[in-house]
Design a protein around this motif. Sequence first.
Motif, PDB file in Angstrom:
ATOM      1  N   PRO A   1       0.267  13.423   9.092  1.00 28.46           N
ATOM      2  CA  PRO A   1       0.134  12.016   8.686  1.00 28.46           C
ATOM      3  C   PRO A   1       0.687  11.767   7.288  1.00 28.46           C
ATOM      4  O   PRO A   1       0.734  12.674   6.439  1.00 28.46           O
ATOM      5  N   TYR A   2       1.087  10.533   7.073  1.00 27.24           N
ATOM      6  CA  TYR A   2       1.604  10.076   5.770  1.00 27.24           C
ATOM      7  C   TYR A   2       0.525   9.189   5.165  1.00 27.24           C
ATOM      8  O   TYR A   2       0.326   8.052   5.583  1.00 27.24           O
ATOM      9  N   VAL A   3      -0.177   9.727   4.166  1.00 21.28           N
ATOM     10  CA  VAL A   3      -1.363   9.074   3.618  1.00 21.28           C
ATOM     11  C   VAL A   3      -1.076   8.556   2.213  1.00 21.28           C
ATOM     12  O   VAL A   3      -0.796   9.347   1.288  1.00 21.28           O
ATOM     13  N   VAL A   4      -1.127   7.241   2.047  1.00 21.87           N
ATOM     14  CA  VAL A   4      -1.029   6.644   0.711  1.00 21.87           C
ATOM     15  C   VAL A   4      -2.452   6.530   0.172  1.00 21.87           C
ATOM     16  O   VAL A   4      -3.292   5.832   0.740  1.00 21.87           O
ATOM     17  N   LEU A   5      -2.718   7.218  -0.917  1.00 23.64           N
ATOM     18  CA  LEU A   5      -4.072   7.305  -1.452  1.00 23.64           C
ATOM     19  C   LEU A   5      -4.415   6.083  -2.294  1.00 23.64           C
ATOM     20  O   LEU A   5      -3.523   5.398  -2.824  1.00 23.64           O
ATOM     21  N   PRO A   6      -5.716   5.805  -2.460  1.00 21.09           N
ATOM     22  CA  PRO A   6      -6.134   4.664  -3.294  1.00 21.09           C
ATOM     23  C   PRO A   6      -5.693   4.784  -4.750  1.00 21.09           C
ATOM     24  O   PRO A   6      -5.663   3.779  -5.461  1.00 21.09           O
ATOM     25  N   SER A   7      -5.336   5.986  -5.182  1.00 18.43           N
ATOM     26  CA  SER A   7      -4.882   6.172  -6.561  1.00 18.43           C
ATOM     27  C   SER A   7      -3.526   5.526  -6.819  1.00 18.43           C
ATOM     28  O   SER A   7      -3.125   5.345  -7.978  1.00 18.43           O
ATOM     29  N   ALA A   8      -2.801   5.151  -5.773  1.00 17.68           N
ATOM     30  CA  ALA A   8      -1.489   4.517  -5.946  1.00 17.68           C
ATOM     31  C   ALA A   8      -1.653   3.065  -6.365  1.00 17.68           C
ATOM     32  O   ALA A   8      -2.414   2.309  -5.749  1.00 17.68           O
ATOM     33  N   ASP A   9      -0.947   2.677  -7.427  1.00 17.66           N
ATOM     34  CA  ASP A   9      -0.975   1.269  -7.818  1.00 17.66           C
ATOM     35  C   ASP A   9      -0.028   0.473  -6.927  1.00 17.66           C
ATOM     36  O   ASP A   9       0.600   1.022  -6.011  1.00 17.66           O
ATOM     37  N   ALA A  10       0.088  -0.826  -7.185  1.00 14.28           N
ATOM     38  CA  ALA A  10       0.877  -1.692  -6.303  1.00 14.28           C
ATOM     39  C   ALA A  10       2.334  -1.243  -6.227  1.00 14.28           C
ATOM     40  O   ALA A  10       2.938  -1.220  -5.141  1.00 14.28           O
ATOM     41  N   ALA A  11       2.915  -0.892  -7.365  1.00 17.97           N
ATOM     42  CA  ALA A  11       4.315  -0.463  -7.372  1.00 17.97           C
ATOM     43  C   ALA A  11       4.473   0.857  -6.623  1.00 17.97           C
ATOM     44  O   ALA A  11       5.453   1.056  -5.877  1.00 17.97           O
ATOM     45  N   GLN A  12       3.529   1.779  -6.788  1.00 15.98           N
ATOM     46  CA  GLN A  12       3.601   3.066  -6.094  1.00 15.98           C
ATOM     47  C   GLN A  12       3.379   2.894  -4.597  1.00 15.98           C
ATOM     48  O   GLN A  12       3.979   3.609  -3.793  1.00 15.98           O
ATOM     49  N   GLN A  13       2.546   1.937  -4.203  1.00 16.25           N
ATOM     50  CA  GLN A  13       2.369   1.669  -2.778  1.00 16.25           C
ATOM     51  C   GLN A  13       3.669   1.174  -2.151  1.00 16.25           C
ATOM     52  O   GLN A  13       4.037   1.590  -1.042  1.00 16.25           O
ATOM     53  N   ALA A  14       4.376   0.315  -2.859  1.00 17.24           N
ATOM     54  CA  ALA A  14       5.665  -0.173  -2.353  1.00 17.24           C
ATOM     55  C   ALA A  14       6.677   0.972  -2.281  1.00 17.24           C
ATOM     56  O   ALA A  14       7.442   1.082  -1.306  1.00 17.24           O
ATOM     57  N   ALA A  15       6.685   1.812  -3.304  1.00 15.46           N
ATOM     58  CA  ALA A  15       7.589   2.965  -3.300  1.00 15.46           C
ATOM     59  C   ALA A  15       7.248   3.909  -2.153  1.00 15.46           C
ATOM     60  O   ALA A  15       8.136   4.445  -1.481  1.00 15.46           O
ATOM     61  N   ALA A  16       5.949   4.109  -1.917  1.00 16.49           N
ATOM     62  CA  ALA A  16       5.515   5.000  -0.841  1.00 16.49           C
ATOM     63  C   ALA A  16       5.968   4.492   0.518  1.00 16.49           C
ATOM     64  O   ALA A  16       6.401   5.274   1.378  1.00 16.49           O
ATOM     65  N   GLN A  17       5.912   3.193   0.737  1.00 17.17           N
ATOM     66  CA  GLN A  17       6.354   2.631   2.017  1.00 17.17           C
ATOM     67  C   GLN A  17       7.854   2.812   2.201  1.00 17.17           C
ATOM     68  O   GLN A  17       8.332   3.064   3.313  1.00 17.17           O
ATOM     69  N   ASP A  18       8.608   2.701   1.119  1.00 20.16           N
ATOM     70  CA  ASP A  18      10.052   2.893   1.235  1.00 20.16           C
ATOM     71  C   ASP A  18      10.378   4.352   1.510  1.00 20.16           C
ATOM     72  O   ASP A  18      11.282   4.647   2.307  1.00 20.16           O
ATOM     73  N   PHE A  19       9.664   5.263   0.887  1.00 21.21           N
ATOM     74  CA  PHE A  19       9.899   6.690   1.131  1.00 21.21           C
ATOM     75  C   PHE A  19       9.512   7.049   2.566  1.00 21.21           C
ATOM     76  O   PHE A  19      10.190   7.849   3.215  1.00 21.21           O
ATOM     77  N   LEU A  20       8.445   6.446   3.098  1.00 21.28           N
ATOM     78  CA  LEU A  20       8.068   6.677   4.491  1.00 21.28           C
ATOM     79  C   LEU A  20       9.185   6.228   5.428  1.00 21.28           C
ATOM     80  O   LEU A  20       9.555   6.955   6.363  1.00 21.28           O
ATOM     81  N   ALA A  21       9.724   5.026   5.201  1.00 20.64           N
ATOM     82  CA  ALA A  21      10.818   4.532   6.042  1.00 20.64           C
ATOM     83  C   ALA A  21      12.014   5.481   5.985  1.00 20.64           C
ATOM     84  O   ALA A  21      12.673   5.734   7.008  1.00 20.64           O
TER      85      ALA A  21
END
Length: 399
Positions: free
Chosen positions: A322-342
């Motif tokens: 699984p690809y888990v974005v943790l609560p420690s990610a701020d808004a910018a890191q969450q957006a970056a994480a979604q792009d890296f997942l794609a």
Amino acid sequence: MTAGQRSARPWLPYTVAVVAGLAVIAAAYVIVRPAPGPDRSGCVALEVNSSTEKADLVAQLAARYNAADRRFGGRCAEVTVHGLNSGKAMEALAAGNWSGRQPGIPAPQVWLPTSSLWTGRLRLLDEQAGRAAQTPDRYPSIANSPLVIAMPLEKGELVRQRGKLGWADVLGLSGDAGWAAFGRPEWGRFTFGKDNPNLSTSGLAATIATYYAAVRRSSDLTKADLAKPAVTQFVRRIEANVSHYSDDSVDLLRDLAEADLGGAAAGAAGDARARDMSAVVVQEELVYQYNEGQLSPTPGQKPRVPLVAVHPSEGTFNLDHPYVVLPSADAAQQAAAQDFLAFLQDDPQQRSFADLGFRDHERRASDALVAAVRGGTDGQLTYFDPPAPEVVDAILRGW
């Protein structure tokens, strides 16, 4: 005109030519010099922690991602990857003190364990500690790999000749009769290798599969089942015949590859290790890597005796990465994480996962994988429903 003036004139054309030539070179340099690369100083820093069996690959793909300079919402990300055993990463996250538990590894904003078994376990530990769950959801996969019983070719094919066998049929061979029940008493007892279930995903899944074998079901395992004397006795009998325990099944297979490579020249110790291993419960992609020589002490040299992936009849676990974005990610890191997942789910990166023997993020196996492990396609496999985190916790405490 003086003599001094006459002697100077022949040098004048050469001087002019040299100066003009230097000017041309300088101008050419200005024209063809490489253009400066994009400014990445403001890129969002994203720390990813991956389970060890795919950490090197994810790090390579992160470097590919960074070099591509992708943009999301006008921003870019700089992804860094560190590897850590899934169980140890889960423990550090559960402790709420990552730097204290893993001081040499940065705290992640994205976690890539081997299986959602670990996200469920972390969720339970968070609930028991009275804090908000860090992994409350179901998560997309970046790759998949079913759990298999890997056996040396001759032994695996002999087992398959008996038709469809379940976990109880195969692992139950570890009784006194052993290989005599298959007409090969000279092979001795049936012993197998597995990992420590507290730290290793394949070890945890194999232990749970043993309980499923004991109750002869593929779903709905309960805490009440675990307490039944017949179930306890079955699991103890099988665990007593584990001849090789490790924290990482890669090490187990590297040992087997070394023994295989040595052959007769390795002497009694090497031959004994090779003969003793009737089976090992591992992820399918490790069987592929073993057979392709990727785990050999001489990289690329395929083993004399390949392994076959036996899929028990009642089903197996799928390790879903699984690809888990943790609560420690701020808004910018969450957006970056979604792009890296794609990016990871795009075809070129999925082919890189396939090169290591993984099924793709939709569970599809490549033809090369099926051929290498002599296994089945996804349509031929049945998957267990993972037990509730409370049941997994009880299994580990009982183990």
